[in-house]
Design a protein around this motif. Structure first.
Motif, PDB file in Angstrom:
ATOM      1  N   PRO A 400      43.782   0.914  -3.555  1.00 17.90           N
ATOM      2  CA  PRO A 400      43.328  -0.786  -3.618  1.00 17.90           C
ATOM      3  C   PRO A 400      42.812  -0.396  -5.159  1.00 17.90           C
ATOM      4  CG  PRO A 400      43.822  -1.016  -1.935  1.00 17.90           C
ATOM      5  CD  PRO A 400      43.911   0.476  -1.787  1.00 17.90           C
ATOM      6  N   ALA A 401      41.685   0.105  -5.448  1.00 15.80           N
ATOM      7  CA  ALA A 401      39.638   0.479  -5.654  1.00 15.80           C
ATOM      8  C   ALA A 401      40.999   1.425  -7.205  1.00 15.80           C
ATOM      9  CB  ALA A 401      39.195   1.168  -5.257  1.00 15.80           C
ATOM     10  N   ALA A 402      41.672   2.522  -6.630  1.00  8.50           N
ATOM     11  CA  ALA A 402      41.878   3.077  -7.437  1.00  8.50           C
ATOM     12  C   ALA A 402      43.181   2.438  -8.465  1.00  8.50           C
ATOM     13  CB  ALA A 402      43.039   4.366  -7.355  1.00  8.50           C
ATOM     14  N   LEU A 403      44.230   1.154  -8.129  1.00  8.87           N
ATOM     15  CA  LEU A 403      44.811   0.875  -8.586  1.00  8.87           C
ATOM     16  C   LEU A 403      43.851   0.728 -10.074  1.00  8.87           C
ATOM     17  CD1 LEU A 403      47.570  -0.280  -6.042  1.00  8.87           C
ATOM     18  CD2 LEU A 403      48.334   1.117  -7.785  1.00  8.87           C
ATOM     19  N   ALA A 404      43.149  -0.633  -8.923  1.00 10.30           N
ATOM     20  CA  ALA A 404      42.488  -1.411  -9.810  1.00 10.30           C
ATOM     21  C   ALA A 404      42.008  -0.788 -10.927  1.00 10.30           C
ATOM     22  CB  ALA A 404      41.822  -2.463  -9.098  1.00 10.30           C
ATOM     23  N   ALA A 405      41.091   0.539 -10.958  1.00 11.35           N
ATOM     24  CA  ALA A 405      40.670   0.870 -12.086  1.00 11.35           C
ATOM     25  C   ALA A 405      41.960   1.989 -12.872  1.00 11.35           C
ATOM     26  CB  ALA A 405      40.157   2.603 -11.567  1.00 11.35           C
ATOM     27  N   TRP A 406      43.131   2.295 -12.377  1.00  7.59           N
ATOM     28  CA  TRP A 406      43.990   2.428 -13.068  1.00  7.59           C
ATOM     29  C   TRP A 406      44.745   1.047 -14.443  1.00  7.59           C
ATOM     30  CZ3 TRP A 406      46.650   7.270 -13.669  1.00  7.59           C
ATOM     31  CH2 TRP A 406      47.363   7.614 -14.621  1.00  7.59           C
ATOM     32  N   GLU A 407      44.490  -0.189 -14.328  1.00  9.90           N
ATOM     33  CA  GLU A 407      44.500  -0.790 -15.118  1.00  9.90           C
ATOM     34  C   GLU A 407      44.286  -1.172 -15.394  1.00  9.90           C
ATOM     35  OE1 GLU A 407      48.212  -1.251 -14.292  1.00  9.90           O
ATOM     36  OE2 GLU A 407      49.048  -0.425 -13.269  1.00  9.90           O
ATOM     37  N   ALA A 408      42.410  -1.063 -15.374  1.00  7.24           N
ATOM     38  CA  ALA A 408      41.121  -1.362 -16.170  1.00  7.24           C
ATOM     39  C   ALA A 408      41.044  -0.560 -17.154  1.00  7.24           C
ATOM     40  CB  ALA A 408      40.434  -2.062 -15.052  1.00  7.24           C
ATOM     41  N   ALA A 409      41.632   1.104 -16.892  1.00  7.23           N
ATOM     42  CA  ALA A 409      41.411   1.715 -17.691  1.00  7.23           C
ATOM     43  C   ALA A 409      41.163   1.651 -19.368  1.00  7.23           C
ATOM     44  CB  ALA A 409      41.668   3.435 -17.315  1.00  7.23           C
ATOM     45  N   PRO A 410      39.803   1.710 -20.774  1.00  3.59           N
ATOM     46  CA  PRO A 410      40.465   1.427 -21.842  1.00  3.59           C
ATOM     47  C   PRO A 410      41.126   2.578 -22.487  1.00  3.59           C
ATOM     48  CG  PRO A 410      38.367   2.195 -20.710  1.00  3.59           C
ATOM     49  CD  PRO A 410      38.858   2.660 -19.857  1.00  3.59           C
TER      50      PRO A 410
END
Length: 410
Positions: A400-410
């Motif tokens: 879940p942490a990786a999924l959230a970071a993927w979506e938030a990456a600039p």
């Protein structure tokens, strides 16, 4: 009795280390095409197409943008041996193992080597490079863009201007970043940049794209070989030296890639097909989309590793998106984890070099493997292996942490 060997049938392994990575299927298909003679008009047309395709990949308009046949190190060595004469002063901006490789090659050439160094996990400030140039008066300044040993990416804006103002040439090894981070040879003002296929470009090792500025090309041509390429006499070319390699003599290779088509070697046709398709895939995807995909993959990998409680190595401001290093926890055998990842999940992760050996794992997410599901599979497998080896971590947090970071990456 002569041994009998079966057909090659390697495991379908997911290569999530610092390189090589899995080649894109389209690259492998391109490499299965029929061979052509090296002076066949169809073949020379493909060579011209490769030159055109790699100019935007390098961020350049350089006429001399082509391939050196050999692994990425062939491109590095061709650049250095063609630019540097014995006794020349060369300044190396060094922040990892591959900066040290540049000094090793330069030592074999007979250069007088100066270095400006940063601790592993950091980069060399531009001001420190400027001070070192003023102090040492080099003929060449050389550095690595992204060093996979430390996972750091050296900022390069302004480097070319510093060198040109001091009358020095500049060289950048972009093996680890080409195809995954912006390469801006013209904006940086650097004279030669080299790369490799086996990381962010998503191909196999064996071909080294290179771009050469007009200024560097003129310098190389002043050390020119005998045109026939048969006999290498000592020629007074204004420098009183000759290039110490035949195969890596860029002047001869440039003649081969020019309209003259002077024979130097037999072009590695299959590798040229693969390199051509690597560039086609990149331009088809779009440069900015490509770089965003790598940033997302790197952010996801980093977030997932941290969710497992693994400290990530190096300065966050300068980390390459495509390679992340994480500390091996106390009481965990790093090689056992790598073996179980490979044997139980068919996933390869990397070890570390030098002073980081036995302390870090390195995780790659680049080229064909810089994709969400491949990062998530790697993190899920790593969590399972770590728990099986007795490591205590929060269950189910990494993905879940990786999924959230993927979506938030600039």
């Amino acid at each position: 009795m002569t041994a009998t060997y079966g057909e090659i049938d390697p495991p379908q392994r997911l290569l999530m280390g610092p390189g090589p990575v899995n080649a894109h299927p389209r690259v492998l298909r391109a490499m299965s095409a029929d061979l052509l003679g090296q002076f066949d008009p169809e073949m020379t047309a493909y060579m011209n197409e490769v030159m055109a395709l790699y100019r935007p990949v390098f961020g350049t308009q350089n006429r001399w943008t082509f391939l050196v046949d050999g692994t990425a190190r062939a491109g590095i060595e061709a650049a250095l041996v063609s630019m540097v004469a014995p006794g020349d002063t060369v300044l190396v901006a060094n922040f990892g193992r591959f900066g040290l490789l540049l000094t090793e090659i330069l030592g074999r050439i007979g250069a007088r080597i100066e270095t400006v160094d940063a601790p592993w996990g950091e980069v060399v400030p531009l001001g420190a490079i400027a001070d070192a140039i003023a102090r040492t008066g080099p003929k060449l300044v050389a550095t690595v863009h992204g060093d996979t040993s430390t996972t750091m990416a050296q900022p390069l804006d302004g480097l070319g201007r510093l060198c040109a103002d001091a009358g020095a040439l500049s060289y950048v090894d972009a093996t680890a970043t080409i195809g995954g981070m912006e390469i801006a040879a013209d904006r940086w003002g650097v004279d030669i940049v080299t790369g490799g296929l086996q990381k962010c470009l998503g191909g196999p090792s064996g071909s080294a794209p290179i771009t050469i500025s007009d200024r560097a090309a003129a310098h190389i041509q002043r050390r020119k070989h005998v045109e026939q390429g048969i006999r290498r006499d000592d020629i007074d070319d204004g420098e009183g030296v000759r290039i110490g390699s035949n195969y890596f003599d860029l002047a001869m290779i440039m003649d081969y890639w020019s309209e003259k088509r002077l024979n130097h070697h037999t072009e590695a046709t299959t590798m040229l097909y693969g390199a051509r398709e690597c560039a086609r895939l990149m331009l088809e995807e779009g440069l900015e989309a490509r770089y965003l995909r790598h940033r997302r993959a790197g952010a996801a990998m980093t977030a997932g590793l941290r969710a497992l409680g693994l400290p990530v190595f190096g300065d966050d401001r300068y980390r390459m998106p495509n390679v992340t290093a994480a500390s091996i926890p106390d009481g965990i055998d790093g090689e056992t984890v790598r073996r179980r990842m490979r044997e139980d999940f068919e996933i390869e992760i990397g070890t570390a070099f030098g002073r980081l050996a036995g302390k870090m794992w390195r995780f790659g997410a680049m080229g064909y493997n810089a994709r969400k599901h491949k990062v998530l599979l790697t993190l899920g497998a790593l969590e399972a292996v770590l728990r099986a080896e007795g490591y205590s971590c929060l269950v189910g947090e990494a993905v879940p942490a990786a999924l959230a970071a993927w979506e938030a990456a600039p």
